[in-house]
Enzyme design. Structure first.
Site, mmCIF file in Angstrom:
data_model
loop_
_atom_site.group_PDB
_atom_site.id
_atom_site.type_symbol
_atom_site.label_atom_id
_atom_site.label_comp_id
_atom_site.label_asym_id
_atom_site.label_seq_id
_atom_site.Cartn_x
_atom_site.Cartn_y
_atom_site.Cartn_z
ATOM 1 N N GLY A 30 19.647 44.708 58.147
ATOM 2 C CA GLY A 30 20.774 44.268 56.846
ATOM 3 C C GLY A 30 20.147 43.669 55.663
ATOM 4 C CB ILE A 36 22.245 35.614 54.359
ATOM 5 C CG1 ILE A 36 23.056 36.676 55.373
ATOM 6 C CG2 ILE A 36 23.381 35.097 53.697
ATOM 7 C CD1 ILE A 36 23.647 35.594 56.481
ATOM 8 N N GLY A 37 20.371 38.490 54.316
ATOM 9 C CA GLY A 37 19.413 39.326 54.997
ATOM 10 C C GLY A 37 18.155 39.222 54.102
ATOM 11 C CB SER A 164 30.761 34.844 61.551
ATOM 12 O OG SER A 164 31.727 34.227 60.882
ATOM 13 C CE1 TYR A 192 31.985 40.095 60.480
ATOM 14 C CE2 TYR A 192 33.235 37.978 60.497
ATOM 15 C CZ TYR A 192 32.336 38.831 59.967
ATOM 16 O OH TYR A 192 31.120 38.085 59.740
#
Length: 314
Positions: A30, A36-37, A164, A192
């Site tokens: 990703g 952020i990747g 997360s 999620y």
């Protein structure tokens, strides 16, 4: 050892652990520009021997590769097409990795689906659980020999699962629901949260089963204004409705309506993308974590106390 805080940046972490990054082969899933990747790849590429970047879209993956090579002169970047929502695609990508001449010192499972309406993958699983957990789980398992082969008398390879704080939104994972997802009971934010809970549990269990052959960690990057929040139309609508972002697309100071679902939290502190990436790099390279395998990190420090009971009960 350096002292890190919520304001620590990825550049600061990389500089602190430059010797640990040097010579390493790092695979990050990703890595689209704006996430952020991508930031992790950009920061690590300044020191590492090889950074393997992935994406499920050929054009976007090419853009990331070109941008990284332009940003970091001399960086050794290798693209890998990887669609985590398809088991066949995961197996194909794993075969490619296993054919590499290099071992994999660090795998960072960062890729994730945005919060979305009920969707089934080609394998019959719910989109978020498949992309955020089942696909990464299978990919990790298939390239595990490549990771374990990086172990030496002085180095233990690592797997980092990007979870997360949203794992707090649910009360646990219903395995029957994972096996046979139902549209009638589907909730995007719950889906999620369950996938992110699975990321934490998997890191703990992988560490236990590895028996010291590798270390696995889970991390919470924090609230970061990435393309995950702002560019996906479904996720953007949710975050607008919940008050996480304002009408002008900027992060709200306090996402009050969303935070009602998270009793452990009273406010939402936004980070820059670099600050959001920092915890990932600590998990990947901080040598002091060799004594804390399986731990969870947030705000660039060990934060096991922030993990919900349903994600910490072995």
């Amino acid at each position: 050892m350096p002292i890190f805080t919520i304001a620590t940046t990825s550049e600061e972490v990389a500089a602190a652990f430059a010797e640990e990054i040097k010579g390493k082969n790092v695979l990050i899933t990703g890595t689209s520009i704006g996430g952020i990747g991508y930031k992790a790849a950009e920061t690590i590429a300044r020191y590492a021997a090889l950074v393997i970047i992935t994406g499920h879209n050929v054009e976007r993956l090419k853009l990331s590769e070109e941008a990284l090579k332009k940003e970091v002169s001399g960086a050794n970047i290798r693209p890998l097409l990887l669609d985590l929502s398809s088991f066949d695609a995961v197996r194909k990508a794993a075969d490619e990795v296993n054919a590499y001449p290099e071992n994999i010192d660090i795998l960072i499972n960062n890729a994730a689906s945005s919060i979305c309406p009920f969707t089934l993958t080609t394998d019959g699983f719910e989109q978020q659980m498949a992309t955020d957990h089942l696909g990464p789980f299978l990919f990790t398992a298939l390239i595990l020999p490549k990771i374990q082969a990086a172990r030496t008398s002085t180095y233990t390879p690592r797997v980092v699962n990007v979870s997360s704080g949203a794992h707090l939104w649910c009360s646990g994972i219903d395995l029957a629901e994972v096996e046979k997802p139902q549209e009638s009971t589907y909730n995007g934010t719950q889906a999620y949260a369950k996938a992110k809970s699975a990321n934490i549990l998997a890191a703990r269990e992988l560490t236990r089963r590895a028996g010291g052959q590798l270390h696995a960690f889970s991390v919470c990057p924090g609230a970061t204004p990435t393309n995950f929040v702002f560019q996906n139309s479904d996720a953007r609508s949710y975050f607008l409705d919940s008050g996480v972002i304002s009408e002008n697309g900027k992060p709200s100071a306090n996402a009050s309506s969303l935070l009602k679902e998270i009793p452990q939290t009273s406010s939402l502190s936004w980070k820059t993308i670099s600050q959001g990436t920092a915890t990932m790099l600590v998990a990947a390279f901080d040598p002091s974590l060799n004594d804390k395998p399986g731990c969870h990190l947030a705000n660039a420090v060990v934060a096991n106390e922030s993990v919900a009971p349903h994600s910490s009960d072995m």
